[in-house]
Scaffold this active site. Structure first.
Site, short mmCIF file in Angstrom:
data_model
loop_
_atom_site.label_atom_id
_atom_site.label_comp_id
_atom_site.label_asym_id
_atom_site.label_seq_id
_atom_site.Cartn_x
_atom_site.Cartn_y
_atom_site.Cartn_z
N GLU A 4 8.35 5.10 -26.28
CA GLU A 4 8.58 5.89 -25.07
C GLU A 4 9.79 6.78 -25.27
O GLU A 4 10.78 6.38 -25.89
CB GLU A 4 8.81 4.98 -23.87
CG GLU A 4 7.64 4.09 -23.51
CD GLU A 4 7.92 3.27 -22.27
OE1 GLU A 4 7.65 3.76 -21.16
OE2 GLU A 4 8.42 2.14 -22.41
N ARG A 49 6.45 9.84 -27.37
CA ARG A 49 5.69 8.93 -26.52
C ARG A 49 4.32 8.75 -27.15
O ARG A 49 3.53 9.69 -27.24
CB ARG A 49 5.55 9.51 -25.11
CG ARG A 49 4.82 8.58 -24.15
CD ARG A 49 4.58 9.25 -22.80
NE ARG A 49 3.97 8.32 -21.86
CZ ARG A 49 3.47 8.68 -20.67
NH1 ARG A 49 3.53 9.94 -20.27
NH2 ARG A 49 2.93 7.77 -19.88
N TYR A 82 -2.86 -2.46 -19.79
CA TYR A 82 -3.25 -2.03 -21.13
C TYR A 82 -4.68 -2.43 -21.47
O TYR A 82 -5.33 -1.79 -22.29
CB TYR A 82 -2.25 -2.57 -22.17
CG TYR A 82 -1.33 -1.49 -22.65
CD1 TYR A 82 -0.43 -0.90 -21.76
CD2 TYR A 82 -1.36 -1.01 -23.95
CE1 TYR A 82 0.40 0.14 -22.15
CE2 TYR A 82 -0.53 0.02 -24.35
CZ TYR A 82 0.33 0.60 -23.44
OH TYR A 82 1.14 1.63 -23.84
N LEU A 83 -5.16 -3.49 -20.84
CA LEU A 83 -6.54 -3.90 -21.08
C LEU A 83 -7.53 -2.93 -20.45
O LEU A 83 -8.73 -2.99 -20.72
CB LEU A 83 -6.78 -5.32 -20.55
CG LEU A 83 -5.92 -6.41 -21.19
CD1 LEU A 83 -6.35 -7.78 -20.69
CD2 LEU A 83 -6.01 -6.36 -22.70
N HIS A 87 1.44 -6.44 -23.13
CA HIS A 87 0.60 -5.33 -23.60
C HIS A 87 0.28 -5.44 -25.10
O HIS A 87 -0.88 -5.42 -25.51
CB HIS A 87 1.29 -3.99 -23.36
CG HIS A 87 1.70 -3.74 -21.95
ND1 HIS A 87 1.00 -4.24 -20.87
CD2 HIS A 87 2.72 -3.02 -21.43
CE1 HIS A 87 1.59 -3.84 -19.75
NE2 HIS A 87 2.64 -3.11 -20.07
N GLY A 90 3.81 1.43 -1.76
CA GLY A 90 4.74 1.34 -2.89
C GLY A 90 4.41 2.32 -4.00
O GLY A 90 3.38 3.01 -3.98
N ALA A 111 0.80 -1.23 0.00
CA ALA A 111 0.00 0.00 0.00
C ALA A 111 0.82 1.27 0.00
O ALA A 111 0.29 2.35 -0.27
CB ALA A 111 -0.93 -0.01 1.22
N LYS A 169 12.49 2.19 -25.70
CA LYS A 169 12.75 3.33 -24.84
C LYS A 169 13.74 4.28 -25.53
O LYS A 169 14.45 3.88 -26.45
CB LYS A 169 13.32 2.86 -23.50
CG LYS A 169 12.29 2.12 -22.65
CD LYS A 169 12.79 1.88 -21.24
CE LYS A 169 11.68 1.33 -20.35
NZ LYS A 169 10.59 2.29 -20.13
N LYS A 222 0.92 4.38 -4.85
CA LYS A 222 0.91 5.84 -4.74
C LYS A 222 0.43 6.49 -6.04
O LYS A 222 -0.36 7.44 -6.01
CB LYS A 222 2.32 6.36 -4.44
CG LYS A 222 2.84 6.05 -3.04
CD LYS A 222 4.28 6.55 -2.91
CE LYS A 222 4.90 6.14 -1.59
NZ LYS A 222 6.33 6.52 -1.51
#
Length: 791
Positions: free
Chosen positions: A244, A366, A206-207, A268, A36, A34, A361, A40
């Site tokens: 990205e 993006r 992604y779903l 994904h 992490g 909770a 990456k 957050k």
């Protein structure tokens, strides 16, 4: 503590009195991890959104944050996050303030570290329900923790925190779900010991992205337009892309283990592709139907080879790894941060259509999208300036599911105006306003019908809502997870030592990462730059295929893909020689997993193979129907025969299924096959027999200590395997040894021990049947890859 909890519930009823009158039961949500990063950034906001959406549903809620930290520091960290929660812009400020205050009062922190902690949590939930007179509807446990912790947490929940009979349990799991097929199978088996399949919700966020989630509904609502054109006759290609601009800095410990294929493509992008290419279920809301159609789509895909992918790595990655993981100066990683992969299907709908999956990456923008580009057969005589641009048949025709970011900076569905005007649900999608300044794929937005969500929602909010509603069609099942890993693992294995192309990152990449489809796969369009990724140690690609002797016979050894290429070429050469000599080529093929890549190589690369003059026989067969997934013939058909032009009457499956029975002596299937061989094959001497080797030294379906088939007359016989399915049909060793040529294929590290043993032992077929292979007047050649040969 319990008094405070009771007061929370009283406050809840006072603010929303209707709940007291018509409660549908209480839901306890437990968020593990909770404090992490994921919690957050997304999960607490998603849970707050769920509460706002469902506060009038009739359910009451409590939210339990949990982590390893002690009560006081953990509680402080968690409530620092909760105080920053926000409402959507369209929420009335007064209602927002009340809901947020109530949400905080219904939230509590727990340290969950020991079995006693889980028992105490269960006791707290039961006491609250009893004191407030609430019926329990169910419990949600959200695992926002590393996968190595799953098993221990699952054990505690199963033993101490299950809800009572009549209430449901939903366990939410975050990726990664393993790093290859074997690890995914192990994790799935462990979790299956604690939870039922219907209790597990594996998240691929992604779903939850609105454009991805709408692919199947879009196809369903627009069947009348799509049915005629959603196929190989009209689709030029399909692209699924996630680019990205950020690099892996701060995440190199994760990235070194996983890389871009495991991180993005295997999950994904594959999920989005499945929604595009799977056959459309009759009911797109049925999780079971969706899963079955996904599995069928996976089964239709060609196996990936090393040539199916191009790989890259941004130049700063090595130094970031050295800094973050304290690797020695000069450490060189071969982990890809960019990948472009070509996927193909042999289904009737998609045969010949390339599917391109790309992610990386440190790229120039993006953006994420799935794009279906249609063939354009039009020739337009009139000048472009004199035509109605939007509806011109000379313009590209495409459908784009735009995931977000990029030029549009919003989820969207775009359909070329020269295709059709789509049907879209007006309650959730709206036609976007004209933006003449924007272009997408070189076209102005005015060329498209464009729709965006009425209310844009974060992916995790969508998924958490679906967890609450128990909608499994938005989540990854064990079957589809393993199917995806089974598809991707061979590529990961074959490219694990392949040096990726270096690229500088951002706009400076220029054309370095452009790639094109070539025979058998993909390749970069521009030559490798002068500065190469060249580790100090030798890489596998530095070695060439070597030839020497193994058991006094010729040996060909190389890395697996090069070895298969050489074997396929040698088989074609043998076939051409045989046809020139006798007008036909009799080829006997073994079953098992090793020959599959060979079959695919022959199907895709050897167009000069004389298939019309080739007779295909089986060396052995399992006693199952030929349509059974265990059948050697079905594997041969799926990976080779349906892709080449062997005359129907030249294909000779073993007759294991006669009189609606399997391998019954009285049906004389072995005699039938032996008579066919004698009648069609001169001197019952095959031109080429392809064999494999089991880890116990068996070959064909001739097993150690067999009573029959190792000596005596050349024949066909029934044998017993130590593993299921036990009953087999096989050529005998004397019949195999009458062949003009015998090729033995041995692949993989798992075969190293038996390979080393065979290099030392003599002719002892009762112990190791493969040691009895010695063509009486022909040639034996061993094809052994480096992993089997050297370990």
């Amino acid at each position: 503590k319990m008094l405070g909890r009771a007061l929370c519930t009283v406050l809840f009823v006072v603010v929303f009195p209707s709940l007291a009158e018509a409660s549908q039961g209480h839901i306890s949500v437990v968020l593990l991890g909770a404090t992490g990063d994921l919690a957050k950034k997304y999960l607490w906001q998603g849970l707050f959104q769920l509460y706002m959406d469902q506060v009038s549903s009739g359910h009451s809620f409590t939210f339990h944050g949990a982590a390893l930290a002690a009560l006081e520091p953990g509680q402080r960290l968690m409530f620092d996050v909760l105080k920053k929660l926000s409402c959507p812009p369209d929420e009335a400020p007064n209602r927002c303030a009340v809901l947020k205050d109530q949400f905080l009062k219904l939230s509590q922190y727990h340290q969950l570290k020991t079995a006693e902690n889980y028992t105490a949590l269960n006791r707290d939930i039961e006491t609250l329900l009893r004191q407030e007179g609430l019926q329990e509807a169910g419990r949600i446990f959200y695992f926002s923790v590393p996968p190595f912790a799953y098993t221990e947490i699952a054990r505690h929940i199963n033993s101490s925190c299950r809800p009572p009979p009549g209430a449901w349990l939903r366990v939410v799991l975050e990726k990664p779900f393993g790093h290859d097929l074997e690890s995914a199978q192990e994790m799935a088996a462990e979790l299956a010991g604690f939870f039922r399949e219907d209790e597990m919700f594996r998240v691929d966020h992604y779903l939850g992205k609105q454009a991805v989630a709408h692919i199947l509904p879009f196809r369903n609502q627009n069947r009348q337009f799509l049915d005629p054109i959603w196929n190989r006759h009209h689709v030029e290609r399909v692209e699924v892309v996630l680019k990205e601009t950020v690099d892996a800095k701060g995440r190199t410990s994760f990235y070194e283990q996983y890389g871009v294929i495991r991180d993005v493509l295997q999950n994904h992008l594959t999920e989005a592709l499945m929604f595009l290419i799977m056959e459309l279920p009759a009911n797109v809301s049925s999780a079971q139907e969706v899963v079955q159609h996904k599995l069928q789509a996976f089964q239709s895909l060609w196996a990936l080879e090393r040539s199916s992918a191009v790989l890259g790595q941004y130049q700063a990655y090595d130094s970031q790894v050295q800094e973050e993981l304290q690797e020695a100066r000069g450490y060189v990683s071969t982990t890809p941060t960019f990948a472009g992969v070509l996927i193909r299907s042999d289904s009737l709908r998609w045969e010949g259509v390339p599917f391109l999956l790309t992610s990386g990456k440190a790229l120039d923008e993006r953006v994420g999208y799935a794009r279906v580009l249609f063939k354009n057969r039009a020739y337009c005589t009139q000048s472009r300036t004199l035509r109605d641009a939007g509806h011109s048949q000379c313009k590209p025709k495409q459908i784009i599911f735009y995931f977000g970011h990029g030029a549009l900076n919003t989820p969207a569905v775009l359909v070329s105006r020269n295709l059709f005007q789509p049907l879209m649900p007006k309650d959730s999608w709206k036609e976007a306003e004209a933006r003449p300044d924007l272009h997408i794929f070189g076209q102005p937005l005015s060329d498209f019908y464009m729709y965006s969500p009425v209310k844009e929602r974060d992916a995790y909010s969508v998924l958490i809502s679906n967890i609450y509603h128990g909608r499994k069609d938005f989540f990854i099942t064990t079957e589809t997870l393993l199917a995806s890993w089974a598809f991707w693992t061979p590529l990961l294995d074959s490219t694990s030592r392949q040096p990726p192309r270096l690229y500088p990152g951002g706009v400076e990449n220029q054309q370095l990462l452009d790639f094109e489809m070539v025979t058998g796969g993909v390749a970069f369009t521009v030559a490798e730059p002068a500065e190469l990724l060249s580790p100090s140690r030798q890489m596998p690609s530095d070695f060439r295929a070597i030839q020497s002797k193994f058991r006094h016979s010729p040996l060909v050894s190389a890395w697996a893909e090069d070895l298969i290429s050489q074997l396929a070429s040698d088989m074609e050469e043998a076939a051409v020689r045989s046809v020139a000599r006798s007008g036909q080529f009799h080829l006997a093929l073994s079953g098992g997993s090793s020959p599959v890549v060979l079959f695919q190589r022959l199907a895709r690369h050897h167009y000069s193979f004389p298939w019309r003059q080739t007779h295909v026989w089986l060396v052995d067969e399992r006693c199952v129907p030929l349509t059974d997934s265990e059948s050697n013939f079905l594997s041969l058909h799926r990976h080779l025969l349906q892709s080449v032009r062997v005359p129907y009457f030249n294909i000779h499956p073993m007759p294991v299924h006669l009189n609606q029975r399997l391998c019954v002596e009285e049906d004389k299937g072995t005699e039938l096959y032996a008579r066919d061989i004698v009648a069609l094959v001169a001197n019952a001497s095959f031109d080429l027999v392809l064999l494999g080797v089991g880890t116990d030294g068996h070959t064909a379906s001739l097993f150690p200590h067999s009573e029959n088939g190792l000596e005596g007359p050349p024949t066909v016989l029934l044998t017993e395997s130590p593993v299921k399915p036990h009953q087999r049909m096989s050529l005998s060793l004397p019949l195999i040894n009458r062949a003009r040529q015998v090729f033995v294929l041995v692949l993989g590290k798992g075969k190293h021990d038996i390979t080393a043993l065979l290099s030392r032992v003599g002719h002892e077929p009762r112990k190791w049947p493969i040691s009895g292979v010695s063509p009486s007047s022909g040639q034996l050649v061993w094809y052994v890859d480096y992993e089997a040969l050297l370990g």
